[in-house]
Scaffold this active site. Structure first.
Site, PDB file in Angstrom:
ATOM      1  NE  ARG A  82      36.538 -61.400  30.896  1.00 36.47           N
ATOM      2  CZ  ARG A  82      37.255 -61.741  31.969  1.00 36.47           C
ATOM      3  NH1 ARG A  82      38.586 -61.732  31.900  1.00 36.47           N
ATOM      4  NH2 ARG A  82      36.668 -62.074  33.099  1.00 36.47           N
ATOM      5  CE  LYS A  88      34.886 -58.323  32.384  1.00 37.46           C
ATOM      6  NZ  LYS A  88      33.482 -58.624  32.691  1.00 37.46           N
ATOM      7  CG  HIS A 143      31.952 -64.254  25.656  1.00 38.77           C
ATOM      8  ND1 HIS A 143      33.084 -63.481  25.814  1.00 38.77           N
ATOM      9  CD2 HIS A 143      31.445 -64.414  26.903  1.00 38.77           C
ATOM     10  CE1 HIS A 143      33.232 -63.178  27.098  1.00 38.77           C
ATOM     11  NE2 HIS A 143      32.262 -63.741  27.783  1.00 38.77           N
ATOM     12  NE  ARG A 198      35.127 -65.515  29.406  1.00 40.08           N
ATOM     13  CZ  ARG A 198      36.106 -65.442  30.304  1.00 40.08           C
ATOM     14  NH1 ARG A 198      37.332 -65.810  29.974  1.00 40.08           N
ATOM     15  NH2 ARG A 198      35.873 -64.996  31.526  1.00 40.08           N
ATOM     16  CG  HIS A 239      34.481 -66.057  35.986  1.00 37.53           C
ATOM     17  ND1 HIS A 239      33.837 -67.230  35.641  1.00 37.53           N
ATOM     18  CD2 HIS A 239      34.342 -65.227  34.911  1.00 37.53           C
ATOM     19  CE1 HIS A 239      33.348 -67.120  34.417  1.00 37.53           C
ATOM     20  NE2 HIS A 239      33.638 -65.924  33.946  1.00 37.53           N
ATOM     21  CE1 TYR A 257      30.410 -70.982  30.398  1.00 39.92           C
ATOM     22  CE2 TYR A 257      31.516 -70.161  32.364  1.00 39.92           C
ATOM     23  CZ  TYR A 257      31.110 -69.983  31.055  1.00 39.92           C
ATOM     24  OH  TYR A 257      31.389 -68.814  30.400  1.00 39.92           O
TER      25      TYR A 257
END
Length: 295
Positions: free
Chosen positions: A146, A170, A241, A244, A267, A276
């Site tokens: 990110r 995250k 993004h 990404r 993730h 995806y």
């Protein structure tokens, strides 16, 4: 109400270890919700009901907010009420059984390999800033990290000899991501020749520096990628993004397994990565339609 929001944010920071951007998002959502309640004459959260929450979501909808924004706001409000109930600030949780608005999942914008190469070849590597920009773009596409993770990288997070970077995603979760040859070359050139020209006096641990010799910001990188998107004459909307999304899609198209891609993207849930697979299927349909004589 502000004091309760402060306590909730403190809990998310200390107990949950959420990222700064996530905390700011919670804070914005909850201050906006409490401001709405105040305008409605409600000053005690113990007196709120399901109707007030639904009224607020309707208000946001009337303001033209997207379904995703409504869904995020409800998630913030729900987490806030759960915290208040657990800490015995309120007697009951009015957000229980409230369903999130259905979000129409849009397939992410993806660049072709040729479009990626055009974008990545945009920077003028005779300049210090060009070497930095080239290294950042190569790193972004090579790792799928990110933009917040990219600009947070420190010198100690990069191991070019072993060919990997270490980043914190995250929830401050650490992950190790391998680097390709071109990314290693781009970062190596920047470290040897570009960064020393951008660095000012004193110690600076940030990997990527702005013209003041300080850490480049997210906003700074947004301007950089917009500049090269214009140079590439792309008809697509290119954001950090986008690279990404392209990283993940190109890996899957070339046989990478979903679990590995999930791990590299950071993730928590594999269902997030599965979007995806829909992209690759839709691209296969395009190829088939163009190439098959009876399509």
């Amino acid at each position: 109400m502000k004091e309760l929001i402060t306590q909730f944010i403190h809990y998310l920071t200390v107990e949950r270890g959420l990222a700064k951007n996530t905390l700011e998002s919670y804070q914005r959502d909850l201050h906006a919700y409490c401001a709405y309640l105040s305008r409605e004459g409600i000053t005690d959260l113990n007196g709120t009901s399901r109707m007030q929450i639904m009224g607020y979501l309707l208000y946001l909808q009337e303001q033209g907010r997207a379904t995703a924004t409504l869904s995020r706001n409800l998630a913030s409000i729900r987490a806030f009420y759960q915290f208040l109930l657990r800490e015995k600030f309120i007697d009951k949780d009015p957000s229980v059984n409230l369903e999130s608005p259905k979000i129409e999942k849009k397939l992410p914008q993806v660049l072709s390999v040729v479009e990626v190469e055009t974008l990545l070849n945009g920077p003028d590597t005779r300049l210090a800033s060009g070497m930095r920009d080239k290294a950042m773009l190569e790193l972004l596409y090579a790792t799928g990290i990110r933009v917040s993770e990219l600009v947070s990288l420190n010198l100690s997070d990069v191991n070019l000899n072993m060919g990997f970077i270490k980043c914190f995603g995250k929830g401050s979760k650490e992950r190790i991501i391998p680097l390709g040859r071109l990314a290693i070359e781009g970062v190596s050139r920047y470290l040897e020749r570009g960064r020393p020209m951008l660095k000012k006096r004193g110690q600076e641990e940030a990997l990527f520096l702005n013209h003041h010799g300080r850490r480049l910001s997210r906003q700074g990188f947004w301007k950089i990628i917009k500049k090269y998107a214009q140079l590439a004459n792309s008809h697509k909307e290119i954001t950090p993004h986008t690279l990404r999304h392209s990283f993940a899609t190109h890996l899957l198209e070339n046989g990478a397994d979903l679990r590995s891609v999930q791990e590299m993207l950071g993730h928590a849930d594999i269902s997030t990565t599965q979007i995806y697979t829909h992209v690759t299927r839709s691209r296969l349909k395009e190829v088939y339609a163009k190439a098959h004589p009876r399509a």
